[in-house]
Design a protein around this motif. Structure first.
Motif, mmCIF file in Angstrom:
data_model
loop_
_atom_site.group_PDB
_atom_site.id
_atom_site.type_symbol
_atom_site.label_atom_id
_atom_site.label_comp_id
_atom_site.label_asym_id
_atom_site.label_seq_id
_atom_site.Cartn_x
_atom_site.Cartn_y
_atom_site.Cartn_z
ATOM 1 N N LEU A 90 0.820 -1.209 0.000
ATOM 2 C CA LEU A 90 0.000 0.000 0.000
ATOM 3 C C LEU A 90 0.858 1.265 0.000
ATOM 4 C CD1 LEU A 90 -2.774 -1.208 2.448
ATOM 5 C CD2 LEU A 90 -2.938 -0.986 -0.034
ATOM 6 N N ASN A 91 1.999 1.238 0.679
ATOM 7 C CA ASN A 91 2.900 2.393 0.661
ATOM 8 C C ASN A 91 3.452 2.652 -0.728
ATOM 9 O OD1 ASN A 91 2.634 3.082 3.355
ATOM 10 N ND2 ASN A 91 4.355 1.807 4.006
ATOM 11 N N ILE A 92 3.813 1.602 -1.436
ATOM 12 C CA ILE A 92 4.328 1.759 -2.797
ATOM 13 C C ILE A 92 3.224 2.292 -3.709
ATOM 14 C CG2 ILE A 92 5.220 0.518 -4.811
ATOM 15 C CD1 ILE A 92 6.654 -1.361 -2.807
ATOM 16 N N ALA A 93 2.019 1.741 -3.595
ATOM 17 C CA ALA A 93 0.897 2.193 -4.418
ATOM 18 C C ALA A 93 0.557 3.650 -4.124
ATOM 19 C CB ALA A 93 -0.315 1.299 -4.182
ATOM 20 N N GLU A 94 0.687 4.046 -2.874
ATOM 21 C CA GLU A 94 0.388 5.425 -2.489
ATOM 22 C C GLU A 94 1.324 6.420 -3.174
ATOM 23 O OE1 GLU A 94 -0.841 7.523 1.649
ATOM 24 O OE2 GLU A 94 1.044 6.402 1.662
ATOM 25 N N LYS A 95 2.510 5.967 -3.530
ATOM 26 C CA LYS A 95 3.470 6.825 -4.225
ATOM 27 C C LYS A 95 3.184 6.915 -5.720
ATOM 28 C CE LYS A 95 5.763 7.272 -0.403
ATOM 29 N NZ LYS A 95 4.906 7.769 0.615
ATOM 30 N N GLY A 96 2.134 6.216 -6.193
ATOM 31 C CA GLY A 96 1.726 6.328 -7.590
ATOM 32 C C GLY A 96 2.149 5.178 -8.487
ATOM 33 N N PHE A 97 2.798 4.175 -7.931
ATOM 34 C CA PHE A 97 3.217 3.038 -8.741
ATOM 35 C C PHE A 97 2.051 2.065 -8.903
ATOM 36 C CE2 PHE A 97 7.145 4.634 -6.942
ATOM 37 C CZ PHE A 97 7.982 4.635 -8.043
ATOM 38 N N ARG B 172 -8.605 -2.776 1.169
ATOM 39 C CA ARG B 172 -7.937 -1.711 1.935
ATOM 40 C C ARG B 172 -7.410 -0.624 0.991
ATOM 41 N NH1 ARG B 172 -2.806 -2.379 5.912
ATOM 42 N NH2 ARG B 172 -2.472 -0.164 6.174
ATOM 43 N N ALA B 173 -6.894 -1.026 -0.160
ATOM 44 C CA ALA B 173 -6.400 -0.048 -1.143
ATOM 45 C C ALA B 173 -7.540 0.840 -1.634
ATOM 46 C CB ALA B 173 -5.747 -0.766 -2.318
ATOM 47 N N TYR B 174 -8.703 0.248 -1.833
ATOM 48 C CA TYR B 174 -9.864 1.022 -2.276
ATOM 49 C C TYR B 174 -10.280 2.015 -1.189
ATOM 50 C CZ TYR B 174 -14.497 2.217 -3.940
ATOM 51 O OH TYR B 174 -15.602 2.915 -4.347
ATOM 52 N N GLN B 175 -10.260 1.580 0.059
ATOM 53 C CA GLN B 175 -10.639 2.451 1.177
ATOM 54 C C GLN B 175 -9.647 3.600 1.367
ATOM 55 O OE1 GLN B 175 -10.858 -0.180 4.505
ATOM 56 N NE2 GLN B 175 -12.712 -1.208 3.776
ATOM 57 N N GLU B 176 -8.397 3.348 1.047
ATOM 58 C CA GLU B 176 -7.350 4.362 1.210
ATOM 59 C C GLU B 176 -7.106 5.076 -0.116
ATOM 60 O OE1 GLU B 176 -3.840 2.818 3.084
ATOM 61 O OE2 GLU B 176 -4.999 1.779 4.622
ATOM 62 N N ASN B 177 -8.070 5.875 -0.513
ATOM 63 C CA ASN B 177 -7.949 6.729 -1.706
ATOM 64 C C ASN B 177 -7.888 5.975 -3.022
ATOM 65 O OD1 ASN B 177 -7.903 9.062 -0.076
ATOM 66 N ND2 ASN B 177 -5.720 8.768 0.289
ATOM 67 N N LEU C 189 -6.294 3.309 -4.253
ATOM 68 C CA LEU C 189 -4.916 3.117 -4.714
ATOM 69 C C LEU C 189 -4.866 2.142 -5.885
ATOM 70 C CD1 LEU C 189 -3.159 2.914 -1.242
ATOM 71 C CD2 LEU C 189 -3.299 4.877 -2.781
ATOM 72 N N PRO C 190 -3.892 2.319 -6.799
ATOM 73 C CA PRO C 190 -3.823 1.515 -8.019
ATOM 74 C C PRO C 190 -3.226 0.119 -7.805
ATOM 75 C CG PRO C 190 -2.026 3.093 -7.995
ATOM 76 C CD PRO C 190 -2.859 3.358 -6.767
ATOM 77 N N LEU C 191 -4.063 -0.825 -7.409
ATOM 78 C CA LEU C 191 -3.629 -2.215 -7.245
ATOM 79 C C LEU C 191 -4.481 -3.114 -8.129
ATOM 80 C CD1 LEU C 191 -3.199 -2.702 -3.389
ATOM 81 C CD2 LEU C 191 -1.437 -2.273 -5.081
ATOM 82 N N PHE C 192 -3.871 -4.168 -8.619
ATOM 83 C CA PHE C 192 -4.577 -5.139 -9.449
ATOM 84 C C PHE C 192 -4.336 -6.524 -8.877
ATOM 85 C CE2 PHE C 192 -3.234 -1.547 -11.979
ATOM 86 C CZ PHE C 192 -4.446 -1.126 -12.495
ATOM 87 N N GLU C 193 -5.419 -7.254 -8.639
ATOM 88 C CA GLU C 193 -5.268 -8.577 -8.045
ATOM 89 C C GLU C 193 -4.982 -9.616 -9.120
ATOM 90 O OE1 GLU C 193 -9.740 -8.269 -8.759
ATOM 91 O OE2 GLU C 193 -8.188 -6.915 -8.100
ATOM 92 N N ARG C 194 -4.177 -10.579 -8.749
ATOM 93 C CA ARG C 194 -3.843 -11.714 -9.623
ATOM 94 C C ARG C 194 -4.027 -12.968 -8.792
ATOM 95 N NH1 ARG C 194 -4.615 -8.581 -13.568
ATOM 96 N NH2 ARG C 194 -3.010 -7.048 -13.953
ATOM 97 N N PHE C 195 -4.830 -13.887 -9.280
ATOM 98 C CA PHE C 195 -5.121 -15.091 -8.510
ATOM 99 C C PHE C 195 -4.381 -16.325 -9.020
ATOM 100 C CE2 PHE C 195 -8.875 -12.426 -7.645
ATOM 101 C CZ PHE C 195 -8.697 -12.318 -6.289
ATOM 102 N N HIS C 196 -3.590 -16.161 -10.045
ATOM 103 C CA HIS C 196 -2.806 -17.279 -10.571
ATOM 104 C C HIS C 196 -1.409 -16.746 -10.899
ATOM 105 C CE1 HIS C 196 -1.433 -20.471 -13.220
ATOM 106 N NE2 HIS C 196 -2.361 -21.216 -12.661
ATOM 107 N N PRO C 197 -0.367 -17.497 -10.570
ATOM 108 C CA PRO C 197 1.001 -17.021 -10.848
ATOM 109 C C PRO C 197 1.219 -16.650 -12.312
ATOM 110 C CG PRO C 197 1.094 -18.954 -9.440
ATOM 111 C CD PRO C 197 -0.350 -18.776 -9.862
ATOM 112 N N ARG C 198 0.598 -17.371 -13.233
ATOM 113 C CA ARG C 198 0.744 -17.059 -14.659
ATOM 114 C C ARG C 198 0.206 -15.654 -14.965
ATOM 115 N NH1 ARG C 198 -2.605 -20.577 -16.702
ATOM 116 N NH2 ARG C 198 -4.242 -19.025 -16.794
#
Length: 73
Positions: free
Chosen positions: A7-14, A32-37, A39-48
């Motif tokens: 979340l800290n890295i995402a908060e910096k805009g990455f 949590r990322a959605y609740q905290e402004n 933040l730009p995160l994308f979930e991946r549920f498979h290693p591929r």
């Protein structure tokens, strides 16, 4: 990668893609990322999918760098 570090890295805009064997951990982090402004995160549920995301990001970054190098000054 720990949730707080992510979340800290995402908060910096990455943009980040995250993966964990336990999908509920990914869901918690995304929530949590959605609740905290939203933040730009994308979930991946498979290693591929995570691997494909990393390659796609690298290709986009390289394309931008090459375009900047080719632009006249």
């Amino acid at each position: 990668m720990g949730q707080n570090l992510t979340l800290n890295i995402a908060e910096k805009g990455f943009l980040l893609s995250i993966y964990n064997r336990i999908t509920s951990k990914v869901d918690e982090t995304i929530d949590r990322a959605y609740q905290e402004n939203n933040l730009p995160l994308f979930e991946r549920f498979h290693p591929r999918d995570l691997n494909d995301s990393i390659i796609s990001t690298l290709n986009s970054t390289l394309a931008l760098q090459n375009r900047e190098l080719l632009e006249p000054i």
